[in-house]
Write a protein that holds these residues in place. Structure first.
Motif, short mmCIF file in Angstrom:
data_model
loop_
_atom_site.label_atom_id
_atom_site.label_comp_id
_atom_site.label_asym_id
_atom_site.label_seq_id
_atom_site.Cartn_x
_atom_site.Cartn_y
_atom_site.Cartn_z
N ARG A 106 99.30 51.01 8.65
CA ARG A 106 99.44 49.73 9.34
C ARG A 106 100.11 50.01 10.68
N MET A 142 98.80 48.99 -3.52
CA MET A 142 99.27 47.68 -3.10
C MET A 142 98.18 46.96 -2.30
N ALA A 144 97.93 43.96 -0.50
CA ALA A 144 98.78 42.88 0.00
C ALA A 144 97.95 41.90 0.83
N GLY A 202 104.91 41.63 5.63
CA GLY A 202 103.68 42.08 4.97
C GLY A 202 103.90 42.74 3.63
N ILE A 204 104.63 42.72 -0.46
CA ILE A 204 104.40 41.86 -1.61
C ILE A 204 105.74 41.53 -2.26
N1 URA Z 1 102.30 48.30 0.95
C1 URA Z 1 103.36 48.65 0.19
O1 URA Z 1 103.65 49.82 -0.02
N2 URA Z 1 104.10 47.65 -0.33
C2 URA Z 1 103.84 46.35 -0.14
O2 URA Z 1 104.57 45.50 -0.66
C3 URA Z 1 102.73 46.01 0.67
C4 URA Z 1 101.98 47.01 1.20
#
Ligand code: URA
Length: 219
Positions: A106, A142, A144, A202, A204
């Motif tokens: 990200r 994850m 998300a 971002g 969860i």
């Molecule tokens: N990636 C992660 O490692 N944790 C999250 O909560 C969201 C995306």
């Protein structure tokens, strides 16, 4: 085929509970992800086509059984780095899988607080050719916002169209699931839990924190 499959097996739920615990050590965390990869693998096998077969036992009689031709046509893609332990578990079930690796990060610098959309940087993509009889499994613990999986689905579509596309995750959100289905309505999601929230960074919630950091230590 069911689009979202929540794995409610008590063993999977107990392992997830330990992963959520902030006191769980890195080694136990990785082991838990490996084990969940294996359990998710077993669940995916349930949905595969089976064929009736007969074998002769040492007693000289025929016994009816099954074989699973789909096991010869699995492609597993792991998203670096958090998916590595999960992929290790999946490969224990799909020993003959062809493997792909994709990096996805990200781009935090481009993210505005509270926005549910992330720019994804993917610099390393090594994915085998995908055939129409393949079952593609994309491992990412994850799910998300769904930004990463949407990007990966777009990326792998250039390699061919498989019979099935499965996202193997540990925790998903409804937002992420909808985002994935907006990208590809045929994608099936296997997850151990669906959590209610995504926070402004971002993550969860309640979640388990940053899966990569927890599995491999701080960056
Ligand atoms: N990636 C992660 O490692 N944790 C999250 O909560 C969201 C995306």
């Amino acid at each position: 085929m069911k689009k979202v499959h929540i794995i409610d097996h008590p063993l999977a739920q107990a392992i997830l509970t330990s992963l959520r615990d902030k006191n769980t050590h890195q080694i136990e965390f990785r082991k838990g992800l490996v084990e969940l990869g294996r359990i998710i693998g077993y669940e995916i096998v349930r949905s595969m086509d089976i064929q009736e077969t007969y074998v002769e036992t040492p007693l000289g009689v025929k016994a009816k059984g099954v074989k699973i031709p789909d096991l010869e046509h699995v492609v597993i893609i792991q998203i670096l780095r958090a998916a590595m332990p999960m992929a290790e578990g999946l490969v224990k079930i799909f020993e003959r899988a062809r493997m792909g690796v994709i990096s996805a990060r990200r781009v935090e610098e481009s993210h505005t607080k509270g926005s549910l959309s992330f720019e994804i940087e993917s610099t390393y993509v090594r994915v085998p050719k995908i055939f129409p009889e393949d079952i593609l499994i994309i491992a990412d613990p994850m799910l998300a916002t769904g930004s990463t999986i949407a990007t990966i689905l777009r990326n792998v579509s250039t390699k061919g169209t498989p019979k099935r596309k499965i996202i193997a995750s540990v925790i998903a959100t409804n937002y992420g699931i909808e985002r994935v289905h907006k990208e590809d309505n045929s994608a099936e999601i296997y997850t151990v839990a669906v959590d209610p929230e995504i926070n402004e960074d971002g993550y969860i919630v309640p979640g388990l924190g940053d899966a990569g950091d927890r599995a491999f230590g701080e960056p």
